[in-house]
Write a protein that holds these residues in place. Structure first.
Motif, PDB file in Angstrom:
ATOM      1  N   ASN A  52      57.383  33.138  46.417  1.00 28.60           N
ATOM      2  CA  ASN A  52      58.262  31.978  46.254  1.00 28.60           C
ATOM      3  C   ASN A  52      58.794  31.829  44.829  1.00 28.60           C
ATOM      4  N   GLY A  53      58.849  32.935  44.074  1.00 31.37           N
ATOM      5  CA  GLY A  53      59.509  32.889  42.772  1.00 31.37           C
ATOM      6  C   GLY A  53      58.639  33.315  41.604  1.00 31.37           C
ATOM      7  N   LEU A  54      59.247  33.301  40.418  1.00 32.44           N
ATOM      8  CA  LEU A  54      58.563  33.668  39.177  1.00 32.44           C
ATOM      9  C   LEU A  54      57.680  32.507  38.734  1.00 32.44           C
ATOM     10  N   LYS A  55      56.388  32.737  38.653  1.00 28.45           N
ATOM     11  CA  LYS A  55      55.439  31.661  38.373  1.00 28.45           C
ATOM     12  C   LYS A  55      54.394  32.111  37.346  1.00 28.45           C
ATOM     13  N   SER A  56      53.673  31.122  36.789  1.00 27.69           N
ATOM     14  CA  SER A  56      52.639  31.390  35.779  1.00 27.69           C
ATOM     15  C   SER A  56      51.281  31.611  36.432  1.00 27.69           C
ATOM     16  N   TYR A  57      50.416  32.358  35.723  1.00 28.10           N
ATOM     17  CA  TYR A  57      49.079  32.633  36.253  1.00 28.10           C
ATOM     18  C   TYR A  57      48.108  32.953  35.115  1.00 28.10           C
ATOM     19  N   PHE A  58      46.828  32.827  35.420  1.00 32.69           N
ATOM     20  CA  PHE A  58      45.756  33.378  34.591  1.00 32.69           C
ATOM     21  C   PHE A  58      45.226  34.625  35.300  1.00 32.69           C
ATOM     22  N   CYS A  59      44.573  35.510  34.546  1.00 27.12           N
ATOM     23  CA  CYS A  59      43.930  36.671  35.160  1.00 27.12           C
ATOM     24  C   CYS A  59      42.516  36.780  34.601  1.00 27.12           C
ATOM     25  N   TRP A  60      41.540  36.913  35.486  1.00 29.45           N
ATOM     26  CA  TRP A  60      40.155  37.058  35.054  1.00 29.45           C
ATOM     27  C   TRP A  60      39.425  38.013  35.985  1.00 29.45           C
ATOM     28  N   THR A  61      38.220  38.396  35.591  1.00 29.76           N
ATOM     29  CA  THR A  61      37.471  39.398  36.347  1.00 29.76           C
ATOM     30  C   THR A  61      36.127  38.854  36.813  1.00 29.76           C
ATOM     31  N   LYS A  62      35.656  39.423  37.908  1.00 27.56           N
ATOM     32  CA  LYS A  62      34.312  39.174  38.430  1.00 27.56           C
ATOM     33  C   LYS A  62      33.495  40.463  38.320  1.00 27.56           C
ATOM     34  N   LEU A  63      32.181  40.306  38.246  1.00 28.30           N
ATOM     35  CA  LEU A  63      31.284  41.440  38.418  1.00 28.30           C
ATOM     36  C   LEU A  63      30.783  41.418  39.861  1.00 28.30           C
ATOM     37  N   GLY A 172      34.409  34.267  27.843  1.00 27.57           N
ATOM     38  CA  GLY A 172      34.867  33.201  28.718  1.00 27.57           C
ATOM     39  C   GLY A 172      36.337  33.245  29.075  1.00 27.57           C
ATOM     40  N   SER A 173      37.140  33.959  28.301  1.00 26.85           N
ATOM     41  CA  SER A 173      38.572  34.037  28.609  1.00 26.85           C
ATOM     42  C   SER A 173      38.865  35.007  29.749  1.00 26.85           C
ATOM     43  N   ASP A 174      37.947  35.929  30.029  1.00 27.52           N
ATOM     44  CA  ASP A 174      38.256  36.995  30.981  1.00 27.52           C
ATOM     45  C   ASP A 174      37.199  37.258  32.042  1.00 27.52           C
ATOM     46  N   LEU A 175      35.953  36.882  31.789  1.00 20.19           N
ATOM     47  CA  LEU A 175      34.865  37.266  32.688  1.00 20.19           C
ATOM     48  C   LEU A 175      34.179  36.031  33.259  1.00 20.19           C
ATOM     49  N   ALA A 176      34.133  35.942  34.587  1.00 18.42           N
ATOM     50  CA  ALA A 176      33.489  34.805  35.264  1.00 18.42           C
ATOM     51  C   ALA A 176      32.010  35.119  35.459  1.00 18.42           C
ATOM     52  N   LEU A 177      31.224  34.901  34.416  1.00 21.19           N
ATOM     53  CA  LEU A 177      29.793  35.193  34.449  1.00 21.19           C
ATOM     54  C   LEU A 177      29.053  34.209  33.558  1.00 21.19           C
ATOM     55  N   GLN A 178      28.026  33.562  34.130  1.00 16.95           N
ATOM     56  CA  GLN A 178      27.157  32.676  33.358  1.00 16.95           C
ATOM     57  C   GLN A 178      25.949  33.474  32.878  1.00 16.95           C
ATOM     58  N   GLU A 179      25.684  33.404  31.577  1.00 15.57           N
ATOM     59  CA  GLU A 179      24.557  34.142  30.999  1.00 15.57           C
ATOM     60  C   GLU A 179      23.497  33.143  30.547  1.00 15.57           C
ATOM     61  N   TYR A 180      22.275  33.331  31.020  1.00  8.07           N
ATOM     62  CA  TYR A 180      21.157  32.484  30.616  1.00  8.07           C
ATOM     63  C   TYR A 180      20.188  33.313  29.776  1.00  8.07           C
ATOM     64  N   VAL A 181      19.590  32.682  28.774  1.00 10.78           N
ATOM     65  CA  VAL A 181      18.697  33.404  27.879  1.00 10.78           C
ATOM     66  C   VAL A 181      17.369  32.661  27.777  1.00 10.78           C
TER      67      VAL A 181
END
Length: 244
Positions: A52-63, A172-181
């Motif tokens: 439906n046209g030229l639109k904006s997006y974010f791009c991120w990765t999952k493991l 946090g800008s690219d990878l959807a992963l929570q890290e606990y320490v």
């Protein structure tokens, strides 16, 4: 795996809806690239042609796990032996060695000398034990302890565990992963020097001073499995000496 041209075709086949997430690339193991539609203004390079046209997006990765399920949580643990040394493992990280032979440093300070870690593999990286949380683990704290046992084969023993209740986002800008320490103070000093987990891991015990020096020298250079967990460990060490 899709090429970038194929990914554009995937996006073009979808209507843009604010907040909608579209999987555009998925590798057998272990990455998935996701485009997420957004009504926020984005630079020209963060726009694509949707149905439906030229639109904006974010791009991120999952493991992903081998079965394709999303790895949402990771756990890293700082193991402190009864004699005060820190347990580390030598992992193989090809991505870290794409920037030249001397970056990162391959000479590890240990036992008052230097050890060329390339003898354990050309992509060697000294790290703290850790990994993805298995769905069988009820909490990420248990995940850290499981990874510690799997990667060092320490014997059963009494221990004191300090866990950070808040997750970190290493990229946090690219990878959807929570890290606990967490930090665990063990009551014994025995461990296996080599385990077969993850294709074979060399296990080394470093003094806290050696950990500090190896971080400064760029030998311990993993963000999520080295430098950031060590930062939390410093807070725990200080709190044990001075609760105030």
């Amino acid at each position: 795996m899709f090429t970038s041209h194929d990914a554009k075709k995937v996006i073009l086949a979808h209507d843009w809806e604010d907040g909608k997430a579209i999987s555009v690339v998925q590798a057998p193991y272990r990455f998935e690239a996701v485009v997420q539609c957004t009504s926020l203004p984005r630079p020209a390079f963060a726009q694509a042609e949707f149905a439906n046209g030229l639109k904006s997006y974010f791009c991120w990765t999952k493991l992903l796990r081998p079965d394709g399920t999303w790895i949402k949580d990771g756990a890293v643990i700082v193991p402190v032996l009864a004699d005060g040394r820190i347990l580390t493992v030598i992992e193989q990280r090809p991505a870290q060695w794409q920037f030249g032979e001397k970056n990162p440093n391959h000479m590890l300070m240990v036992n008052k000398g230097e050890l060329d870690i390339r003898k354990f593999g050309q992509h060697s990286s000294p790290e703290l034990p850790g990994g993805a949380r298995d769905p069988q683990d009820k909490t990420v704290k248990l995940a850290g302890l499981r990874e510690l046992w799997e990667e060092t084969r320490i014997p059963p023993q009494d221990a004191t565990l300090y866990a950070c209740t808040r997750p970190w986002y290493a990229q946090g800008s690219d990878l959807a992963l929570q890290e606990y320490v967490s930090v665990v103070f063990l009551s014994q000093s025995s461990f296996e020097s080599y385990v077969k987990n993850d294709g074979g891991l060399k296990v080394l015990a470093l003094t806290p001073d050696e950990v500090e020096r190896n971080i400064r020298r760029g030998v311990i250079c993993s963000g999520q499995a080295g430098v950031l967990p060590w930062f939390f460990a410093q807070q725990v060490f200080r709190a044990r000496q001075d609760p105030v």
